[in-house]
Design a protein around this motif. Structure first.
Motif: not given
Length: 457
Positions: A407-411, A413-425
């Motif tokens: 959840d920390c990675f997804i949040d 990445m969303s702030r930095e403008g990256f698409y939070p891909d599940r496999s990448h996360v």
């Protein structure tokens, strides 16, 4: 006893009348009632009523005739016989009257109690009843007095007078109720002024894995901010390992209260930044004391509550801890009682980590039991460290699991403008270190390295 005269001294007519009446009155074969009746009849014959000729007159006339004819007899003998008969009649009348009185008294004494008079009076009481009252009897219970209304009038309930005191009492109740209601409304207004609902939404949105700490923090703030008058300041101590979100919660609190009470009434103090060396300790203590006093005085004038956030308390020197203790526990100044102090440190983080790893299998559904069991030990440890934590409410932060790190990675990445891909996360989360206990994985550094990993993208 009546002495009977000889037949020679009485006249012939009187002698015959007495001879006829005496056997009838005193016959032993008849009852007393019959004898009385017969005696009354014979006396009536001998002594007629008014309007009839008295027997003494007839005897007197006969005697005068006989004296005239015979020239014998005397007037004294005739009068003595008449007097005897009169005395007999008087005694009989007296006895009759006496018997009638006795019969009337006896009939009244044996009357049934149901035929009692309508109005009881003490007049005309017989002597026999008064004599019986002296005998010892059991006292009967007194009945309630019955009110006897006159037959000609109507029964009416007396009208009740309205009391003016009741109206005043009702008015007093209404005033007290309105004051209490107004006080409750003012408390709600005081809480609404700090917008704790907005703070709750912010914590739920940006803090992961520490729901229990967020609920406890909001509960303490709501109870303290409900009123402006307090007997002590609110001191909250946030403890936990590295990367679990302590400093992040401190920053969120500072941003929220700056927007509510203003920049001047919120102080965020970092020990390594404001007092980096030991040579600066005397100056740091003076500046800290003056700054806190100035903020408290200003908040008192504005009728607001200031907020002081101290981060990295584990690096705070002993002199600063003593100064802060004097500010939190003032002796004779009420201005310092209306303030909120938040202490953030990782004191005891090693023991907290061991405790969570050893008891993780017990708290599968949550960490509520772990926090309750950890608080007594952590309080004793902090009080031994410094007396500053004696009056503090301790809020321990637990280790973050792998799902919280995702959840920390997804949040981020969303702030930095990256698409939070599940496999990448998940691939980024695998690069971090974890404590493995059964099927559960706890991050060793929490979300501290998440920002660095996202910045490398």
């Amino acid at each position: 006893m009546i002495r009977r005269r000889s037949s020679q001294s009485l006249p012939v007519n009187v002698h015959l009348a007495v001879r006829k009446s005496v056997p009838l009155l005193f016959s032993p074969h008849q009852s007393s009632f019959k004898r009385n009746l017969m005696f009354q009849n014979h006396t009536s014959e001998c002594f007629p009523k008014m309007g009839e000729q008295d027997p003494s007159d007839r005897l007197r006339g006969d005697q005068l005739k006989e004296t005239k004819e015979n020239g014998t007899g005397s007037f004294s003998q005739f009068s003595s016989s008449v007097r005897a008969m009169v005395r007999i009649r008087q005694k009989y009348q007296a006895m009759k009257k006496r018997r009638l009185e006795i019969a009337a008294v006896s009939s009244q004494s044996f009357m049934s109690p149901r035929s009692s008079p309508k109005v009881f009076t003490f007049d005309n009481l017989p002597d026999t009843i008064n004599s019986n009252t002296t005998s010892p009897r059991k006292r009967k219970k007194k009945r309630k007095a019955r009110v006897l209304y006159p037959s000609s009038s109507l029964r009416a309930v007396p009208t009740k007078e309205r009391s003016r005191a009741k109206k005043c009492l009702y008015l007093l109740f209404i005033i007290v109720f309105l004051q209490i209601y107004n006080a409750i409304e003012n408390l709600d207004d005081h809480v609404l002024k700090y917008d704790l609902d907005g703070l709750e939404k912010t914590l739920k949105r940006e803090v992961f894995g520490q729901q229990e700490v967020a609920d406890s923090l909001l509960g303490h703030l709501h109870d303290y901010l409900s009123t402006y008058v307090h007997n002590k300041p609110l001191v909250l101590s946030l403890h936990g390992p590295t990367g679990v979100g302590k400093s992040h919660v401190g920053r969120l609190l500072a941003q929220h209260f700056r927007s509510v009470v203003g920049e001047d009434l919120v102080m965020q103090y970092f020990i390594l930044h404001h007092c980096p060396t030991d040579d600066d300790i005397p100056q740091c203590t003076k500046s800290l004391d003056s700054h806190v006093t100035e903020m408290v005085t200003q908040a008192e004038e504005q009728e607001k509550i200031p907020v002081f956030i101290f981060d990295e308390v584990e690096h705070m020197p002993r002199q600063l801890l003593d100064t802060l203790q004097d500010l939190i526990h003032p002796k004779n100044n009420n201005e310092y009682l209306n303030a909120i102090y938040i202490l953030i440190s990782n004191l005891g983080h090693e023991d907290i980590t061991k405790f969570v790893l050893q008891n993780s299998s017990v708290a599968v559904s949550g960490r509520l039991s772990l926090s309750q069991e950890l608080n007594p030990w952590l309080r004793g440890y902090l009080e031994r460290y410094h007396m500053l934590f004696l009056e503090a409410d301790i809020l321990p932060f637990m280790l973050l699991e792998k799902s919280h790190v995702l959840d920390c990675f997804i949040d981020e990445m969303s702030r930095e403008g990256f698409y939070p891909d599940r496999s990448h996360v998940e691939k980024l989360a695998e690069e971090l270190s974890y404590y493995i206990v059964g099927e559960r994985e706890f991050s060793q550094t929490g979300c501290r390295q998440v920002v660095a990993k996202v910045n490398l993208l």
